[in-house]
Design a protein around this motif. Structure first.
Motif, PDB file in Angstrom:
ATOM      1  N   PRO A 121       0.827  -1.211   0.000  1.00  0.00           N
ATOM      2  CA  PRO A 121       0.000   0.000   0.000  1.00  0.00           C
ATOM      3  C   PRO A 121       0.857   1.254   0.000  1.00  0.00           C
ATOM      4  O   PRO A 121       1.913   1.304   0.634  1.00  0.00           O
ATOM      5  N   ASP A 122       0.409   2.266  -0.733  1.00  0.00           N
ATOM      6  CA  ASP A 122       1.145   3.521  -0.827  1.00  0.00           C
ATOM      7  C   ASP A 122       0.494   4.627  -0.003  1.00  0.00           C
ATOM      8  O   ASP A 122       1.184   5.387   0.674  1.00  0.00           O
ATOM      9  N   VAL A 123      -0.823   4.739  -0.088  1.00  0.00           N
ATOM     10  CA  VAL A 123      -1.517   5.818   0.620  1.00  0.00           C
ATOM     11  C   VAL A 123      -2.746   5.265   1.318  1.00  0.00           C
ATOM     12  O   VAL A 123      -3.209   4.160   1.032  1.00  0.00           O
ATOM     13  N   ASP A 124      -3.258   6.061   2.258  1.00  0.00           N
ATOM     14  CA  ASP A 124      -4.486   5.736   2.989  1.00  0.00           C
ATOM     15  C   ASP A 124      -4.412   4.351   3.620  1.00  0.00           C
ATOM     16  O   ASP A 124      -5.253   3.476   3.374  1.00  0.00           O
ATOM     17  N   ILE A 125      -3.411   4.145   4.447  1.00  0.00           N
ATOM     18  CA  ILE A 125      -3.195   2.841   5.085  1.00  0.00           C
ATOM     19  C   ILE A 125      -3.891   2.813   6.444  1.00  0.00           C
ATOM     20  O   ILE A 125      -3.704   3.695   7.274  1.00  0.00           O
ATOM     21  N   ASP A 126      -4.688   1.788   6.651  1.00  0.00           N
ATOM     22  CA  ASP A 126      -5.369   1.579   7.926  1.00  0.00           C
ATOM     23  C   ASP A 126      -4.554   0.591   8.744  1.00  0.00           C
ATOM     24  O   ASP A 126      -4.474  -0.581   8.394  1.00  0.00           O
ATOM     25  N   SER A 127      -3.951   1.053   9.840  1.00  0.00           N
ATOM     26  CA  SER A 127      -3.098   0.187  10.652  1.00  0.00           C
ATOM     27  C   SER A 127      -3.785  -0.280  11.927  1.00  0.00           C
ATOM     28  O   SER A 127      -3.226  -1.107  12.647  1.00  0.00           O
ATOM     29  N   THR A 128      -4.989   0.213  12.195  1.00  0.00           N
ATOM     30  CA  THR A 128      -5.653  -0.109  13.449  1.00  0.00           C
ATOM     31  C   THR A 128      -6.907  -0.943  13.271  1.00  0.00           C
ATOM     32  O   THR A 128      -7.410  -1.506  14.232  1.00  0.00           O
ATOM     33  N   GLY A 129      -7.438  -1.012  12.057  1.00  0.00           N
ATOM     34  CA  GLY A 129      -8.635  -1.800  11.820  1.00  0.00           C
ATOM     35  C   GLY A 129      -9.929  -1.075  12.105  1.00  0.00           C
ATOM     36  O   GLY A 129     -10.972  -1.711  12.243  1.00  0.00           O
ATOM     37  N   ASP A 130      -9.878   0.257  12.191  1.00  0.00           N
ATOM     38  CA  ASP A 130     -11.101   1.007  12.446  1.00  0.00           C
ATOM     39  C   ASP A 130     -11.748   1.512  11.172  1.00  0.00           C
ATOM     40  O   ASP A 130     -12.746   2.239  11.217  1.00  0.00           O
ATOM     41  N   GLY A 131     -11.182   1.131  10.013  1.00  0.00           N
ATOM     42  CA  GLY A 131     -11.751   1.541   8.744  1.00  0.00           C
ATOM     43  C   GLY A 131     -11.351   2.925   8.296  1.00  0.00           C
ATOM     44  O   GLY A 131     -11.829   3.400   7.266  1.00  0.00           O
ATOM     45  N   LYS A 132     -10.432   3.574   9.044  1.00  0.00           N
ATOM     46  CA  LYS A 132      -9.985   4.915   8.699  1.00  0.00           C
ATOM     47  C   LYS A 132      -8.475   4.909   8.479  1.00  0.00           C
ATOM     48  O   LYS A 132      -7.741   4.317   9.270  1.00  0.00           O
ATOM     49  N   PRO A 133      -8.000   5.543   7.416  1.00  0.00           N
ATOM     50  CA  PRO A 133      -6.556   5.588   7.184  1.00  0.00           C
ATOM     51  C   PRO A 133      -5.852   6.424   8.241  1.00  0.00           C
ATOM     52  O   PRO A 133      -6.346   7.480   8.634  1.00  0.00           O
ATOM     53  N   ASP A 134      -4.714   5.949   8.722  1.00  0.00           N
ATOM     54  CA  ASP A 134      -3.945   6.699   9.710  1.00  0.00           C
ATOM     55  C   ASP A 134      -2.461   6.782   9.363  1.00  0.00           C
ATOM     56  O   ASP A 134      -1.704   7.425  10.075  1.00  0.00           O
ATOM     57  N   VAL A 135      -2.038   6.118   8.300  1.00  0.00           N
ATOM     58  CA  VAL A 135      -0.649   6.185   7.852  1.00  0.00           C
ATOM     59  C   VAL A 135      -0.635   6.563   6.371  1.00  0.00           C
ATOM     60  O   VAL A 135      -1.411   6.034   5.580  1.00  0.00           O
ATOM     61  N   ASN A 136       0.263   7.470   6.005  1.00  0.00           N
ATOM     62  CA  ASN A 136       0.359   7.940   4.609  1.00  0.00           C
ATOM     63  C   ASN A 136      -1.010   8.380   4.091  1.00  0.00           C
ATOM     64  O   ASN A 136      -1.485   7.917   3.056  1.00  0.00           O
ATOM     65  N   VAL A 137      -1.632   9.266   4.826  1.00  0.00           N
ATOM     66  CA  VAL A 137      -2.981   9.707   4.505  1.00  0.00           C
ATOM     67  C   VAL A 137      -2.948  10.708   3.349  1.00  0.00           C
ATOM     68  O   VAL A 137      -2.232  11.704   3.392  1.00  0.00           O
ATOM     69  N   ASP A 138      -3.730  10.418   2.334  1.00  0.00           N
ATOM     70  CA  ASP A 138      -3.853  11.302   1.174  1.00  0.00           C
ATOM     71  C   ASP A 138      -5.090  12.173   1.379  1.00  0.00           C
ATOM     72  O   ASP A 138      -6.211  11.745   1.131  1.00  0.00           O
ATOM     73  N   GLU A 139      -4.867  13.396   1.839  1.00  0.00           N
ATOM     74  CA  GLU A 139      -5.979  14.257   2.213  1.00  0.00           C
ATOM     75  C   GLU A 139      -6.665  14.899   1.014  1.00  0.00           C
ATOM     76  O   GLU A 139      -7.864  15.157   1.053  1.00  0.00           O
TER      77      GLU A 139
END
Length: 261
Positions: free
Chosen positions: A140-158
């Motif tokens: 994955p390059d952008v919008d990575i979900d590392s916690t499993g809450d369905g929201k990206p928290d790493v490399n967020v493409d705003e």
């Protein structure tokens, strides 16, 4: 119409006929109703729409539907049905489609654990929402979900330009870990390893020795020198302090003795 099942395959554990008919004096049972589990063709065009078994193990692998109507994970658009002929597991003969002939477009399971890893489409609009792989390298390059809450928290493409704007990390390997289960099962990234760039602490004292190795206090001196006091872990320093103390005591005794004379 070759006498071999192509779609809507179902395994029957027991035979429960609902009708008995007689043809040319021969009676036989028919009329069984069975619900198909895989390779379901909803529009009768001869192409499976949901729950497609492309490996021949009687388990759906792509276009998997949980509600029996809408595919949710491993979505792929199948234009033509090109089955591999005469697949025979056990006593059943049917057609499958080769696993290399169909590549999912969204919700891709890279490690075969049944959890999608990359390009996850959470809202079913056909566009990846989290864990987006832009260059097709399986990472994955952008919008990575590392916690499993369905929201990206790493490399967020705003701004949606495909370039991460916040929480930028250089990810060289995809390490799925958390196995999120909502809203449907998928893998997230494991970031438990320490990031060397985030370490600002210095675990050594000015003497160049790690903290805790010497039990004394360091007092810096001129020209880069210094002294250690109260160190009971250094034998040479301890011996030197002992001899110095003994010399002072002897000097005071000598001076006291001669002053009485």
């Amino acid at each position: 119409n070759d006498g071999k099942p192509d779609l809507n395959l179902v395994q029957l554990k027991s035979w429960k006929p609902s009708k008995c008919v007689t043809v040319n004096g021969v009676q036989y049972a028919s009329g069984i109703t069975a619900k198909p589990e895989i390779n379901i063709d909803l529009d009768n065009d001869g192409i499976p729409d949901i729950n497609i078994d492309n490996k021949g193990d009687f388990k759906p692998h792509i276009n998997i539907s949980k509600d029996g109507k809408t595919p949710h994970i491993n979505i792929v658009e199948i234009h033509d049905w090109n089955p591999g002929k005469d697949y025979k597991p056990g006593n059943l003969l049917y057609d499958t489609i080769g696993p290399d002939d169909i590549q999912p477009e969204l919700n891709i399971d890279t490690d075969g654990d049944g959890y999608p890893d990359l390009n996850l489409d959470l809202d079913g609009d056909g566009k990846a929402d989290i864990n987006v792989d832009l260059d097709g390298d399986g990472i994955p390059d952008v919008d990575i979900d590392s916690t499993g809450d369905g929201k990206p928290d790493v490399n967020v493409d705003e701004d949606g330009d495909g370039v991460p704007d916040t929480n930028i990390k250089d990810i060289t390997e995809w390490k799925p870990e958390h196995n999120a289960k909502d809203p449907f099962p998928y893998d997230t990234m494991n970031f438990d390893e320490d990031d060397p760039d985030d370490s600002d602490s210095d675990d050594s004292d000015p003497s160049g020795k790690p903290n805790g190795e010497v039990q004394g206090s360091y007092y810096p001196g001129d020209n880069g020198g210094g002294a250690l006091t109260g160190d009971t872990s250094n034998p040479l320093l301890y011996a030197g302090l002992s001899f110095t103390s003994l010399g002072i005591v002897c000097f005071l005794l000598y001076k006291h003795t001669h002053s009485n004379k």
